[in-house]
Design a protein around this motif. Structure first.
Motif, short mmCIF file in Angstrom:
data_model
loop_
_atom_site.label_atom_id
_atom_site.label_comp_id
_atom_site.label_asym_id
_atom_site.label_seq_id
_atom_site.Cartn_x
_atom_site.Cartn_y
_atom_site.Cartn_z
N GLY A 138 72.75 -28.11 1.61
CA GLY A 138 74.08 -27.18 1.75
C GLY A 138 75.40 -27.94 1.43
O GLY A 138 76.28 -27.50 1.73
N GLU A 139 75.30 -29.21 1.22
CA GLU A 139 76.46 -30.22 1.12
C GLU A 139 76.61 -30.57 -0.42
O GLU A 139 77.58 -31.36 -0.69
CB GLU A 139 76.58 -31.46 2.06
N GLY A 140 75.91 -30.32 -1.32
CA GLY A 140 75.82 -30.78 -2.65
C GLY A 140 75.17 -32.17 -3.03
O GLY A 140 74.35 -32.80 -2.17
N ALA A 141 75.25 -32.52 -4.34
CA ALA A 141 74.52 -33.55 -4.77
C ALA A 141 75.52 -34.70 -5.40
O ALA A 141 76.46 -34.36 -5.89
CB ALA A 141 73.59 -33.18 -5.92
N ALA A 227 72.70 -29.80 -6.99
CA ALA A 227 73.48 -29.89 -7.90
C ALA A 227 73.74 -28.73 -8.80
O ALA A 227 74.48 -28.66 -9.84
CB ALA A 227 72.94 -30.95 -8.92
N GLY A 228 73.06 -27.71 -8.47
CA GLY A 228 73.38 -26.40 -8.99
C GLY A 228 72.25 -26.09 -9.90
O GLY A 228 72.44 -25.05 -10.67
N GLY A 229 71.10 -27.00 -10.16
CA GLY A 229 70.17 -26.37 -10.92
C GLY A 229 69.13 -25.53 -10.15
O GLY A 229 69.46 -25.02 -9.22
N ALA A 230 67.85 -25.57 -10.58
CA ALA A 230 66.83 -24.73 -9.86
C ALA A 230 65.50 -25.47 -9.87
O ALA A 230 64.99 -25.96 -10.96
CB ALA A 230 66.69 -23.10 -10.60
N CYS A 231 65.02 -25.80 -8.91
CA CYS A 231 63.89 -26.67 -8.54
C CYS A 231 62.87 -25.74 -7.50
O CYS A 231 63.13 -25.72 -6.60
CB CYS A 231 63.94 -27.99 -8.02
#
Length: 273
Positions: A138-141, A227-231
């Motif tokens: 919830g805080e980013g990469a 980071a906004g990707g999808a895993c």
């Protein structure tokens, strides 16, 4: 549970200390008696064991009462896996051991903090570059403290990294016939500690994983998602460190994920469940 806001600097120091004390001095200098085989194509070195022992002790002192699940501890006693459903540290002391022992390719240290089966923080340390990729749920990469966002290459067809040696014979044949024609296939680096950053930084658009062991994927999957990707699992469900399932896709965007997941499921390569 540890205070996440105060952890990054402390963990970076621990990872750097472990790398400088045990890992880097032995890189390309391992002796034969410092390498063993846990199984076929599965080496373990004195570095794996030294780094895991050091981090287990250090992280236990950093957060008393939080369990530790280390790759080598599990190799010695599979019951350690039961701790994955509670608050725990997850350690891969030398990700990319085969690369390290050969003196070629990338390797790193991966640590995650999980609770109730979900990763809530993760750190991926590259000792050669002295680079720390880290994320909190919830805080980013972040890379060395600077926020980062996943960047697809924009190439057509997209780049797909796959370690086909982990595929069964029928899986591999299906993959080569039904999936490969739609992508530029890239050799996977043999280390999740390198693969996840590559997917974020635009080197690879997608990666397909067969084995999804917690120490290989807890930190990296969180880093890519933050980071906004999808895993995610091919069926779109989130990765849990304690569910024991196989199969996962890491993608630089949700659109890239959806396209590959649809192809895999439609041809029966990987069951949606």
């Amino acid at each position: 549970m540890a205070d996440l806001t105060a952890l990054d600097a402390e963990i970076r120091d621990l990872l750097r200390f472990a790398a400088q004390g045990s890992m880097l001095p032995r890189y390309r200098a391992l002796k034969e008696d410092e390498i063993e085989m846990k199984g076929e194509d599965d080496p373990v070195t004195v570095v794996d064991r030294e780094v895991e022992a050091f981090l287990t002790d250090a992280l236990t002192k950093l957060a008393p009462g939080v369990a530790v699940v280390g790759e080598e501890a599990v190799a010695a006693d599979e019951s350690v896996l039961e701790r994955l459903s509670e608050a725990c540290w997850i350690i891969d002391p030398l990700d990319g051991t085969a690369n390290f022992t050969s003196g070629e390719g990338h390797f790193g240290i991966m640590v995650a903090l999980a609770d109730a089966g979900e990763a809530i923080a993760g750190w991926i340390y590259d000792p050669v570059r002295d680079r720390l990729c880290h994320a909190k749920r919830g805080e980013g990469a972040f890379v060395d403290g600077e926020r980062t966002r996943a960047q697809p290459s924009g190439d057509t067809p997209p780049h797909l990294a796959a370690m086909k040696r982990f595929m069964g014979g029928e899986q591999r044949a299906l993959f080569e016939a039904e999936i490969e024609p739609y992508y530029q296939i890239i050799q996977a680096p043999g280390a999740a500690a390198e693969q996840y950053p590559l997917t974020v930084f635009g080197g690879h658009d997608l990666a397909i994983y067969e084995r999804t062991l917690a120490w290989d994927h807890a930190a990296g999957c969180l880093f890519l998602n933050e980071a906004g990707g999808a895993c995610l699992r091919p069926d779109g469900s989130p990765y849990r460190v304690d569910d024991g399932r196989r199969g996962m896709i890491g993608a630089a965007s949700r659109n890239l994920f959806d396209e590959l997941a649809e192809r895999l499921i439609s041809v029966g390569y990987m069951p949606a469940d």
